[in-house]
Every structure is written in structure tokens, then in C-alpha cells.
Design a protein around this motif. Structure first.
Motif, PDB file in Angstrom:
ATOM      1  N   ALA A 159       0.849  -1.194   0.000  1.00  0.00           N
ATOM      2  CA  ALA A 159       0.000   0.000   0.000  1.00  0.00           C
ATOM      3  C   ALA A 159       0.879   1.236   0.000  1.00  0.00           C
ATOM      4  CB  ALA A 159      -0.922   0.005   1.223  1.00  0.00           C
ATOM      5  N   PRO A 160       0.394   2.343  -0.591  1.00  0.00           N
ATOM      6  CA  PRO A 160       1.224   3.551  -0.712  1.00  0.00           C
ATOM      7  C   PRO A 160       0.909   4.630   0.314  1.00  0.00           C
ATOM      8  CG  PRO A 160      -0.615   3.739  -2.204  1.00  0.00           C
ATOM      9  CD  PRO A 160      -0.809   2.434  -1.456  1.00  0.00           C
ATOM     10  N   ILE A 161       1.913   5.408   0.612  1.00  0.00           N
ATOM     11  CA  ILE A 161       1.760   6.746   1.177  1.00  0.00           C
ATOM     12  C   ILE A 161       2.535   7.676   0.246  1.00  0.00           C
ATOM     13  CG2 ILE A 161       1.487   5.953   3.538  1.00  0.00           C
ATOM     14  CD1 ILE A 161       4.750   7.645   2.509  1.00  0.00           C
ATOM     15  N   PHE A 177       3.247  15.339   3.336  1.00  0.00           N
ATOM     16  CA  PHE A 177       2.931  13.913   3.284  1.00  0.00           C
ATOM     17  C   PHE A 177       1.431  13.689   3.151  1.00  0.00           C
ATOM     18  CE2 PHE A 177       1.618  14.623   7.560  1.00  0.00           C
ATOM     19  CZ  PHE A 177       0.825  13.542   7.948  1.00  0.00           C
ATOM     20  N   GLU A 178       1.081  12.470   2.775  1.00  0.00           N
ATOM     21  CA  GLU A 178      -0.315  12.044   2.747  1.00  0.00           C
ATOM     22  C   GLU A 178      -0.388  10.551   3.017  1.00  0.00           C
ATOM     23  OE1 GLU A 178      -4.270  11.815  -0.150  1.00  0.00           O
ATOM     24  OE2 GLU A 178      -2.401  12.682  -0.918  1.00  0.00           O
ATOM     25  N   VAL A 179      -1.230  10.170   3.962  1.00  0.00           N
ATOM     26  CA  VAL A 179      -1.590   8.773   4.197  1.00  0.00           C
ATOM     27  C   VAL A 179      -3.041   8.629   3.766  1.00  0.00           C
ATOM     28  CG1 VAL A 179      -1.906   6.944   5.906  1.00  0.00           C
ATOM     29  CG2 VAL A 179       0.048   8.486   6.086  1.00  0.00           C
ATOM     30  N   PRO A 180      -3.314   7.962   2.644  1.00  0.00           N
ATOM     31  CA  PRO A 180      -4.691   7.893   2.148  1.00  0.00           C
ATOM     32  C   PRO A 180      -5.559   6.984   3.014  1.00  0.00           C
ATOM     33  CG  PRO A 180      -3.212   6.656   0.716  1.00  0.00           C
ATOM     34  CD  PRO A 180      -2.350   7.346   1.723  1.00  0.00           C
ATOM     35  N   PRO A 181      -6.874   7.139   2.925  1.00  0.00           N
ATOM     36  CA  PRO A 181      -7.774   6.339   3.770  1.00  0.00           C
ATOM     37  C   PRO A 181      -7.583   4.832   3.597  1.00  0.00           C
ATOM     38  CG  PRO A 181      -8.975   8.121   2.690  1.00  0.00           C
ATOM     39  CD  PRO A 181      -7.610   8.117   2.088  1.00  0.00           C
ATOM     40  N   ALA A 182      -7.392   4.371   2.350  1.00  0.00           N
ATOM     41  CA  ALA A 182      -7.264   2.935   2.130  1.00  0.00           C
ATOM     42  C   ALA A 182      -6.027   2.376   2.815  1.00  0.00           C
ATOM     43  CB  ALA A 182      -7.215   2.643   0.632  1.00  0.00           C
TER      44      ALA A 182
END
Length: 353
Positions: free
Chosen positions: A216-218, A238-243
Motif C-alpha cells: 500500500a502507498p503513502i 505527506f499524505e496517508v490515504p484512507p485505504a
């Protein structure tokens, strides 16, 4: 802010710098050496064997930031210098590092607010204040207003035409940008490659997924990495997506391990964790410093390259894996002739959790 000193001490041998991409020396990306450090001992493999040390249900979190050609030649009062574009604070306001031309090491220490640096194509930067603390004389980083006109109206498009990858003296020649991209690179914004993921190949990714490992990506856009000993990491976008946050939590609930691919991923995930160790969607600027005084709440293991003695990255490694395991890994890497830096070898740190 003053950081504690890492407990990990080592002295690298001459010749331990990776001076070129592994492909240039006849080694595939995923055939660099991999040291696996666990509480029951240290083992040695190649990176393509990574799946042998993971379990179905483990989650690998990767950084999908792509590397910019962030180094540009400039002139300061007629004298050549090099500008490293580090971080975009706004479209035309960037954090930069100014260095002597050619292969000289270290940053220029006599920069002052208001200076104008001429760049190719009629562009320029105008120095603002020292960064991240205004008014600091002799600092390494500065804010700068970027003056770009014509078809390269954005800084990123300007860098794509006039820039080249940032290169330090341990790499004696310039390499094309493709050597500084990982297979996960999607979102342009890193001044320097999130290099822990460089040894991954498409074939290895396919094999891991087919074996039940989840990926999974950030996104974390890494700034320039030439921090001096004891210098804390600077704020990064930065971004941590919901998925990804959901996958982190479900992996832990099912008894799996969350393994960060790199210090950038660790910083992003820990910035998105609450006090109970649950990951959540998050985006923005992080100034989090991960060190043993602030233990990890989300990350269970780490894939990483090899960092210089005294670097703040070592504090992060010690926070994930504990100082004893990190020290043992580094001593073994020195003894076994592992290669350092962005084109070098790798480590998988798996503390007993």
C-alpha cells in the motif's frame, strides 16, 4: 531543536560508498545485498529473496513520491554555484540549499536575505530567510522566491527542463533521472529519491503480491538529505490515504506486521497514528521526529538503506528496531562489506513484536 545522539556507533571502511547504480556494475536492482536483522540473529541474502522473510498477510507500505531533477546551475554575483531545490512551500516559494559548483562538499555559509541567484533560461531565485528558523546565520537551508517566466511557468516544469538529479561527491559522474526513480514513483515532489524502495523490481513486486504480501502507498516528498550530524529532519509534505490507513489497522487486527519501506514511510505513518496506535487518514506538513524517546506506534519493521554515523535517520531506526539490533546490524554490515548510500545495499529490520 537539538537531537539526542544515536547509540549506534561504527566506522565505515574505505571503499564502502556505492559510487554508481548497481546496474552499471552488472547487478540487477533486486540483486543488491540484503541484511536481515532479527532478535535471533543476522542473516544475509539478496534483495530478491525478500519474500522469504515475510509472511502472507504482512503489509509493506511504500512511498510513491517521484524524484525531481532538483539540482540547477546558478550564478551568484557572476560566480558559479549549484542550487538544490528541496521543498515547495508554495508554487513559487521553495526551500533551497546553495552549494559551491562542481563536486565541492558542504553548503555556502555566507548567504544573506535579499540575494538574487541567476538561473538558466532567464529564471532566478531571491533569497528570503533561513529555514526552518528565520534569522539563523550560516544556515544550510533558505526560503527563496522563484522567478520563472515563459513556457516553464511552474517550478516543476522548469526543473524538468533545466535540472538534473542531486548528486553528492560519493557518486563521481552524473546519471540520468531514471536511475533515481523507484518502481513505485507516481507523484512528483521529492528532491532526492526515497531510496529504500530502489531495489524493488516489478518482478519482485509481482512475486510478493502473489505470495500474499499486501503493498500500500503513502506519499512523502523528501527534501534534501545532506543534513549535518545532530540536525533534525525538516518539515515535509505527506499524505496517508484512507485505504492505506484501513489496511494498516486491519493488518494489525489480523496479527500481521506493518513494514515500512524507508524512513520516509515511517515518518508518514507515525505522523498519522493516534495515541492508541491506530492509523488514520492524514495529509499536510509533518515535523515529527521519530526517535527512541517517541517510540513507534504503527510500524513493526523497516526496510532501509545504510546511513552515515551520527545521522538523525539512525535515531528513527533505533525507535523502530531498538538500538541493540540496529548496532548489531551496522557492525555486521561493516564487517561484510555492504555498500552505503542511494545505490547501495539494504537491510530488513524485524524486531520481536
Amino acid at each position: 531543536m537539538t537531537l539526542a545522539r544515536p547509540r549506534t556507533h561504527f566506522h565505515r571502511r574505505p571503499g564502502s560508498d556505492a559510487t554508481q547504480p548497481p546496474e552499471a556494475r552488472g547487478v540487477a536492482r533486486d540483486a543488491v545485498k540484503l541484511l536481515v536483522a532479527r532478535p535471533d540473529g543476522i542473516s544475509h541474502a539478496i534483495f530478491g529473496d525478500l519474500g522469504d522473510y515475510l509472511r502472507p498477510g504482512d503489509l509493506l507500505v511504500v512511498n510513491n513520491s517521484a524524484t525531481m531533477p532538483a539540482a540547477v546551475d546558478g550564478h551568484r554575483a557572476g560566480r558559479p554555484i549549484v542550487v538544490h531545490f528541496s521543498t515547495a512551500r508554495a508554487e513559487k516559494l521553495w526551500v533551497v540549499e546553495l552549494r559551491p559548483a562542481a563536486n565541492a562538499t558542504g553548503h555556502l555559509t555566507d548567504i544573506g536575505p535579499g540575494e538574487r541567484i541567476e538561473l538558466p533560461g532567464g529564471a532566478a531565485i531571491v533569497i528570503g530567510s533561513s529555514y526552518p528558523e528565520p534569522g539563523f546565520e550560516g544556515g544550510r537551508l533558505w526560503t527563496a522566491r522563484v522567478v520563472v517566466e515563459g513556457p516553464e511557468h511552474s517550478v516543476v516544469s522548469y526543473l524538468a527542463r533545466y535540472g538534473r538529479p542531486i548528486r553528492y561527491s560519493h557518486v563521481p559522474r552524473q546519471w540520468p533521472l531514471r536511475y533515481y526513480q523507484t518502481v513505485f514513483a507516481q507523484r512528483v515532489g521529492s528532491a532526492e529519491m526515497p531510496s529504500a524502495a530502489r531495489p524493488f523490481s516489478t518482478e519482485l513486486v509481482t512475486a510478493l503480491v502473489a505470495g500474499g504480501v499486501v503493498i500500500a502507498p503513502i506519499t512523502l516528498h523528501a527534501g534534501v538529505s545532506s543534513a549535518e550530524a545532530g540536525e533534525p529532519p525538516t518539515p515535509e509534505l505527506f499524505e496517508v490515504p484512507p485505504a492505506t490507513a484501513r489496511l494498516v489497522n486491519s493488518t494489525h487486527a489480523a496479527g500481521g506486521r506493518v513494514i515500512a519501506v524507508g524512513t520516509t514511510v515511517t515518518r508518514a505513518l507515525e505522523s498519522a497514528a493516534n495515541a492508541d496506535g491506530m492509523a488514520r487518514q492524514a495529509a499536510g506538513w509533518t515535523d515529527l521526529v521519530v526517535d527512541p524517546a517517541h517510540p513507534c506506534r504503527v510500524v513493526d519493521g523497516l526496510i532501509t538503506g545504510w546511513h552515515d554515523a551520527g545521522a538523525s535517520h539512525l535515531l528513527l531506526l533505533e525507535a523502530v528496531a531498538g538500538p541493540d539490533l540496529v548496532a548489531a546490524a551496522y557492525c555486521e554490515a561493516v564487517d561484510r562489506g555492504y555498500l552505503w548510500h542511494e545505490f547501495g545495499d539494504s537491510a530488513l529490520l524485524l524486531p520481536d513484536r
